[in-house]
Design a protein around this motif. Structure first.
Motif, mmCIF file in Angstrom:
data_model
loop_
_atom_site.group_PDB
_atom_site.id
_atom_site.type_symbol
_atom_site.label_atom_id
_atom_site.label_comp_id
_atom_site.label_asym_id
_atom_site.label_seq_id
_atom_site.Cartn_x
_atom_site.Cartn_y
_atom_site.Cartn_z
ATOM 1 N N GLY A 94 0.814 -1.209 0.000
ATOM 2 C CA GLY A 94 0.000 0.000 0.000
ATOM 3 C C GLY A 94 0.848 1.259 0.000
ATOM 4 N N CYS A 95 1.898 1.271 0.828
ATOM 5 C CA CYS A 95 2.794 2.431 0.880
ATOM 6 C C CYS A 95 3.518 2.613 -0.450
ATOM 7 N N ALA A 96 3.990 1.530 -1.037
ATOM 8 C CA ALA A 96 4.694 1.611 -2.317
ATOM 9 C C ALA A 96 3.771 2.150 -3.411
ATOM 10 N N ALA A 97 2.521 1.725 -3.420
ATOM 11 C CA ALA A 97 1.565 2.201 -4.429
ATOM 12 C C ALA A 97 1.297 3.697 -4.246
ATOM 13 N N LEU A 98 1.137 4.142 -3.004
ATOM 14 C CA LEU A 98 0.907 5.572 -2.744
ATOM 15 C C LEU A 98 2.123 6.402 -3.125
ATOM 16 N N ASN A 99 3.309 5.855 -2.900
ATOM 17 C CA ASN A 99 4.522 6.564 -3.280
ATOM 18 C C ASN A 99 4.614 6.694 -4.800
ATOM 19 N N ARG A 100 4.322 5.615 -5.511
ATOM 20 C CA ARG A 100 4.393 5.658 -6.984
ATOM 21 C C ARG A 100 3.336 6.611 -7.561
ATOM 22 N N ALA A 101 2.123 6.541 -7.040
ATOM 23 C CA ALA A 101 1.022 7.317 -7.615
ATOM 24 C C ALA A 101 1.048 8.783 -7.205
ATOM 25 N N TYR A 102 1.370 9.056 -5.933
ATOM 26 C CA TYR A 102 1.274 10.419 -5.407
ATOM 27 C C TYR A 102 2.613 11.026 -5.017
ATOM 28 N N GLY A 122 0.570 0.087 11.089
ATOM 29 C CA GLY A 122 0.188 1.322 10.445
ATOM 30 C C GLY A 122 1.336 2.292 10.312
ATOM 31 N N VAL A 123 1.130 3.250 9.433
ATOM 32 C CA VAL A 123 2.097 4.322 9.214
ATOM 33 C C VAL A 123 1.343 5.637 9.075
ATOM 34 N N PHE A 124 2.057 6.720 9.329
ATOM 35 C CA PHE A 124 1.588 8.063 9.015
ATOM 36 C C PHE A 124 2.478 8.595 7.899
ATOM 37 N N VAL A 125 1.889 9.354 6.994
ATOM 38 C CA VAL A 125 2.643 10.080 5.973
ATOM 39 C C VAL A 125 1.947 11.426 5.800
ATOM 40 N N GLN A 126 2.721 12.452 5.612
ATOM 41 C CA GLN A 126 2.173 13.795 5.476
ATOM 42 C C GLN A 126 2.100 14.189 4.012
ATOM 43 N N THR A 127 0.983 14.785 3.618
ATOM 44 C CA THR A 127 0.835 15.351 2.284
ATOM 45 C C THR A 127 0.189 16.719 2.440
ATOM 46 N N GLY A 128 0.977 17.757 2.250
ATOM 47 C CA GLY A 128 0.470 19.112 2.461
ATOM 48 C C GLY A 128 0.035 19.286 3.902
ATOM 49 N N GLU A 129 -1.185 19.738 4.097
ATOM 50 C CA GLU A 129 -1.704 19.967 5.450
ATOM 51 C C GLU A 129 -2.371 18.738 6.053
ATOM 52 N N ILE A 130 -2.516 17.677 5.275
ATOM 53 C CA ILE A 130 -3.250 16.503 5.772
ATOM 54 C C ILE A 130 -2.300 15.355 6.101
ATOM 55 N N ASN A 131 -2.607 14.701 7.212
ATOM 56 C CA ASN A 131 -1.900 13.489 7.602
ATOM 57 C C ASN A 131 -2.687 12.321 7.033
ATOM 58 N N VAL A 132 -1.975 11.343 6.493
ATOM 59 C CA VAL A 132 -2.613 10.132 5.965
ATOM 60 C C VAL A 132 -2.088 8.955 6.769
ATOM 61 N N GLU A 133 -3.008 8.136 7.234
ATOM 62 C CA GLU A 133 -2.644 6.901 7.926
ATOM 63 C C GLU A 133 -2.964 5.742 6.988
ATOM 64 N N VAL A 134 -2.051 4.786 6.927
ATOM 65 C CA VAL A 134 -2.250 3.581 6.125
ATOM 66 C C VAL A 134 -2.202 2.415 7.112
ATOM 67 N N ILE A 135 -3.225 1.562 7.084
ATOM 68 C CA ILE A 135 -3.394 0.522 8.099
ATOM 69 C C ILE A 135 -3.573 -0.846 7.463
ATOM 70 N N GLU A 136 -2.843 -1.812 8.004
ATOM 71 C CA GLU A 136 -3.062 -3.230 7.701
ATOM 72 C C GLU A 136 -3.604 -3.865 8.971
ATOM 73 N N VAL A 137 -4.746 -4.523 8.893
ATOM 74 C CA VAL A 137 -5.332 -5.200 10.047
ATOM 75 C C VAL A 137 -4.669 -6.560 10.180
ATOM 76 N N VAL A 138 -4.157 -6.862 11.374
ATOM 77 C CA VAL A 138 -3.441 -8.112 11.606
ATOM 78 C C VAL A 138 -4.321 -9.126 12.335
#
Length: 178
Positions: free
Chosen positions: A21-29, A59-75
């Motif tokens: 998920g993180c890799a896809a967000l990095n490639r796309a955005y 989970g991870v946090f990543v910042q984009t502009g003024e918004i924080n994005v959390e990406v979560i994998e349920v274990v």
């Protein structure tokens, strides 16, 4: 003191696999770096008003502009606020948006009075955090946290990482979590 307006500060997405998920967000955005990545346990959990097993997530946090994005994998497999929104086809989904609350109980109770029940509530750093079911309003849950220095530090860490290493695809461990 009025709890309104409620300010949303984060968007959180459920993904089948955190790294993918993180890799896809990095490639796309071009988002990155991602802070966190280790497994966390949301304990002292109530689900739909009943005591429930802890929730295990990565989970991870990543910042984009003024918004924080959390990406979560349920274990974990136990019923939870996260499982209610996992898609059968395994596709990512917007799970929740979050808000800090100067008065946690008043903010939670405001949403309940508006017809949006608490789905999950759990302990974190000696305080309570909850998800209210605002799906009928906009299609996602709303996470409410009290003003906690630790959570603010995690947001700051993600913001600073994005500023110092923009577009870096790495998942870096939290510093604020020790």
């Amino acid at each position: 003191m009025s709890i309104l307006p409620v300010t949303l500060v984060q968007m959180a997405f459920l993904v089948p696999k955190l790294e993918e998920g993180c890799a896809a967000l990095n490639r796309a955005y071009g988002w990155g770096p991602f802070c966190g990545g280790s497994e966390g346990v949301l304990a002292d959990h109530t689900y739909r008003g009943e005591p429930a097993d802890p929730i295990r997530i990565r989970g991870v946090f990543v910042q984009t502009g003024e918004i924080n994005v959390e990406v979560i994998e349920v274990v974990s497999d136990a019923p939870s606020v996260f499982h209610e929104m996992l898609r059968a086809d395994g596709q990512p989904v917007l799970h929740h948006c979050a808000t800090f609350a100067a008065d946690y109980e008043a903010t939670r109770d405001h949403f309940v009075a508006q017809g949006y029940p608490v789905v999950s509530e759990f302990g974190f750093a000696g305080h309570r955090i909850c998800y209210v079911d605002t799906r009928p309003l906009l299609g996602f849950m709303t996470e409410i946290y009290p003003e906690l220095p630790l959570i603010r530090a995690l947001y700051t860490e993600a913001r600073e990482a994005a500023a110092s290493r923009p577009g870096d695809a790495a998942i870096i461990p939290w510093q604020a979590m020790g």
